[in-house]
Design a protein around this motif. Structure first.
Motif, PDB file in Angstrom:
ATOM      1  N   PHE A  24      -9.253   2.131  11.479  1.00 37.15           N
ATOM      2  CA  PHE A  24      -8.885   3.279  10.654  1.00 37.15           C
ATOM      3  C   PHE A  24      -8.049   2.810   9.473  1.00 37.15           C
ATOM      4  O   PHE A  24      -7.702   1.637   9.348  1.00 37.15           O
ATOM      5  CB  PHE A  24      -8.095   4.303  11.464  1.00 37.15           C
ATOM      6  CG  PHE A  24      -6.751   3.801  11.928  1.00 37.15           C
ATOM      7  CD1 PHE A  24      -5.617   3.967  11.139  1.00 37.15           C
ATOM      8  CD2 PHE A  24      -6.613   3.157  13.157  1.00 37.15           C
ATOM      9  CE1 PHE A  24      -4.376   3.510  11.556  1.00 37.15           C
ATOM     10  CE2 PHE A  24      -5.379   2.697  13.579  1.00 37.15           C
ATOM     11  CZ  PHE A  24      -4.260   2.875  12.785  1.00 37.15           C
ATOM     12  N   GLU A  25      -7.725   3.769   8.637  1.00 33.61           N
ATOM     13  CA  GLU A  25      -6.834   3.523   7.512  1.00 33.61           C
ATOM     14  C   GLU A  25      -5.901   4.716   7.359  1.00 33.61           C
ATOM     15  O   GLU A  25      -6.305   5.851   7.593  1.00 33.61           O
ATOM     16  CB  GLU A  25      -7.651   3.352   6.232  1.00 33.61           C
ATOM     17  CG  GLU A  25      -6.814   3.249   4.981  1.00 33.61           C
ATOM     18  CD  GLU A  25      -7.646   3.045   3.746  1.00 33.61           C
ATOM     19  OE1 GLU A  25      -7.451   2.027   3.091  1.00 33.61           O
ATOM     20  OE2 GLU A  25      -8.495   3.908   3.442  1.00 33.61           O
ATOM     21  N   ARG A  44      -0.553   1.589   1.877  1.00 32.95           N
ATOM     22  CA  ARG A  44      -1.794   1.615   2.650  1.00 32.95           C
ATOM     23  C   ARG A  44      -1.667   0.747   3.890  1.00 32.95           C
ATOM     24  O   ARG A  44      -1.264  -0.407   3.810  1.00 32.95           O
ATOM     25  CB  ARG A  44      -2.905   1.085   1.746  1.00 32.95           C
ATOM     26  CG  ARG A  44      -4.276   1.169   2.281  1.00 32.95           C
ATOM     27  CD  ARG A  44      -5.252   0.625   1.226  1.00 32.95           C
ATOM     28  NE  ARG A  44      -6.629   0.899   1.613  1.00 32.95           N
ATOM     29  CZ  ARG A  44      -7.674   0.286   1.109  1.00 32.95           C
ATOM     30  NH1 ARG A  44      -7.514  -0.639   0.183  1.00 32.95           N
ATOM     31  NH2 ARG A  44      -8.883   0.585   1.513  1.00 32.95           N
ATOM     32  N   GLU A  45      -1.997   1.318   5.039  1.00 34.96           N
ATOM     33  CA  GLU A  45      -2.120   0.558   6.286  1.00 34.96           C
ATOM     34  C   GLU A  45      -3.596   0.615   6.638  1.00 34.96           C
ATOM     35  O   GLU A  45      -4.118   1.677   6.990  1.00 34.96           O
ATOM     36  CB  GLU A  45      -1.289   1.201   7.399  1.00 34.96           C
ATOM     37  CG  GLU A  45      -1.452   0.522   8.734  1.00 34.96           C
ATOM     38  CD  GLU A  45      -0.707   1.231   9.859  1.00 34.96           C
ATOM     39  OE1 GLU A  45      -0.620   0.650  10.941  1.00 34.96           O
ATOM     40  OE2 GLU A  45      -0.232   2.361   9.662  1.00 34.96           O
ATOM     41  N   ALA A  46      -4.271  -0.526   6.496  1.00 39.13           N
ATOM     42  CA  ALA A  46      -5.724  -0.505   6.654  1.00 39.13           C
ATOM     43  C   ALA A  46      -6.199  -1.571   7.631  1.00 39.13           C
ATOM     44  O   ALA A  46      -5.738  -2.708   7.597  1.00 39.13           O
ATOM     45  CB  ALA A  46      -6.398  -0.718   5.298  1.00 39.13           C
ATOM     46  N   PRO A  53     -13.393   1.475   2.256  1.00 37.46           N
ATOM     47  CA  PRO A  53     -13.407   1.088   0.843  1.00 37.46           C
ATOM     48  C   PRO A  53     -12.419  -0.054   0.571  1.00 37.46           C
ATOM     49  O   PRO A  53     -11.386  -0.155   1.227  1.00 37.46           O
ATOM     50  CB  PRO A  53     -12.974   2.364   0.119  1.00 37.46           C
ATOM     51  CG  PRO A  53     -12.180   3.115   1.133  1.00 37.46           C
ATOM     52  CD  PRO A  53     -12.773   2.769   2.473  1.00 37.46           C
ATOM     53  N   GLU A  54     -12.750  -0.885  -0.390  1.00 38.26           N
ATOM     54  CA  GLU A  54     -11.851  -1.984  -0.770  1.00 38.26           C
ATOM     55  C   GLU A  54     -10.591  -1.461  -1.451  1.00 38.26           C
ATOM     56  O   GLU A  54      -9.540  -2.063  -1.375  1.00 38.26           O
ATOM     57  CB  GLU A  54     -12.570  -2.967  -1.695  1.00 38.26           C
ATOM     58  CG  GLU A  54     -13.636  -3.771  -0.983  1.00 38.26           C
ATOM     59  CD  GLU A  54     -13.063  -4.630   0.135  1.00 38.26           C
ATOM     60  OE1 GLU A  54     -12.026  -5.291  -0.071  1.00 38.26           O
ATOM     61  OE2 GLU A  54     -13.644  -4.614   1.236  1.00 38.26           O
ATOM     62  N   GLY A  55     -10.735  -0.366  -2.148  1.00 39.61           N
ATOM     63  CA  GLY A  55      -9.605   0.236  -2.853  1.00 39.61           C
ATOM     64  C   GLY A  55      -9.751   1.746  -2.848  1.00 39.61           C
ATOM     65  O   GLY A  55     -10.689   2.292  -2.262  1.00 39.61           O
ATOM     66  N   ARG A  56      -8.842   2.392  -3.520  1.00 43.58           N
ATOM     67  CA  ARG A  56      -8.843   3.856  -3.579  1.00 43.58           C
ATOM     68  C   ARG A  56      -8.612   4.314  -5.015  1.00 43.58           C
ATOM     69  O   ARG A  56      -7.823   3.707  -5.743  1.00 43.58           O
ATOM     70  CB  ARG A  56      -7.717   4.438  -2.727  1.00 43.58           C
ATOM     71  CG  ARG A  56      -7.873   4.224  -1.255  1.00 43.58           C
ATOM     72  CD  ARG A  56      -8.837   5.201  -0.711  1.00 43.58           C
ATOM     73  NE  ARG A  56      -9.015   5.010   0.713  1.00 43.58           N
ATOM     74  CZ  ARG A  56      -9.753   5.805   1.449  1.00 43.58           C
ATOM     75  NH1 ARG A  56     -10.360   6.832   0.914  1.00 43.58           N
ATOM     76  NH2 ARG A  56      -9.893   5.581   2.729  1.00 43.58           N
ATOM     77  N   GLU A  57      -9.274   5.376  -5.394  1.00 45.46           N
ATOM     78  CA  GLU A  57      -8.957   6.054  -6.636  1.00 45.46           C
ATOM     79  C   GLU A  57      -8.047   7.213  -6.273  1.00 45.46           C
ATOM     80  O   GLU A  57      -8.329   7.958  -5.334  1.00 45.46           O
ATOM     81  CB  GLU A  57     -10.215   6.561  -7.319  1.00 45.46           C
ATOM     82  CG  GLU A  57     -11.054   5.434  -7.877  1.00 45.46           C
ATOM     83  CD  GLU A  57     -12.167   5.917  -8.777  1.00 45.46           C
ATOM     84  OE1 GLU A  57     -12.031   7.003  -9.381  1.00 45.46           O
ATOM     85  OE2 GLU A  57     -13.158   5.205  -8.874  1.00 45.46           O
TER      86      GLU A  57
END
Length: 107
Positions: A24-25, A44-46, A53-57
């Motif tokens: 989870f993230e 972020r705890e991923a 996703p590699e990143g977030r918008e």
């Protein structure tokens, strides 16, 4: 409010007990109201999971802002933003890459 915090949880939507198996993230949000403005920090705890996703918008919208901010920075860099005087609304858009922390300072 002097400060607030919360988080958003995401997983693949299919795996049972993903939270037990670190599939989870979580995005953590914390805001602090200061004398000269306020800050919003996103961390972020991923863990790995299918479709992560590699990143977030991130689009941040803050309501009830009575005056246009004089300065807005993300990780100590000035950025552009949108202020709607009639709606008393402030918004900005940024990206969160990998596990980097996003710190937004609004003055």
């Amino acid at each position: 409010l002097k400060q607030s915090e919360g988080f958003m949880y995401e997983d693949d939507g299919k795996t049972n007990n993903s939270w037990k198996n670190n599939q989870f993230e979580k995005l953590f949000f914390k805001s602090v109201n200061k004398k000269d403005g306020f800050s919003v920090v996103v961390t972020r705890e991923a863990f790995d999971y299918e479709g992560k996703p590699e990143g977030r918008e991130i689009t941040l919208v803050i309501h009830n802002i009575q005056e246009e901010p004089k300065e807005v920075k993300i990780n100590d860099t000035n950025i552009s933003f949108i202020y709607h005087k009639e709606k008393q609304q402030f918004s900005l858009h940024t990206e969160m890459k990998g596990s980097e922390k996003v710190e937004i300072m609004i003055k």
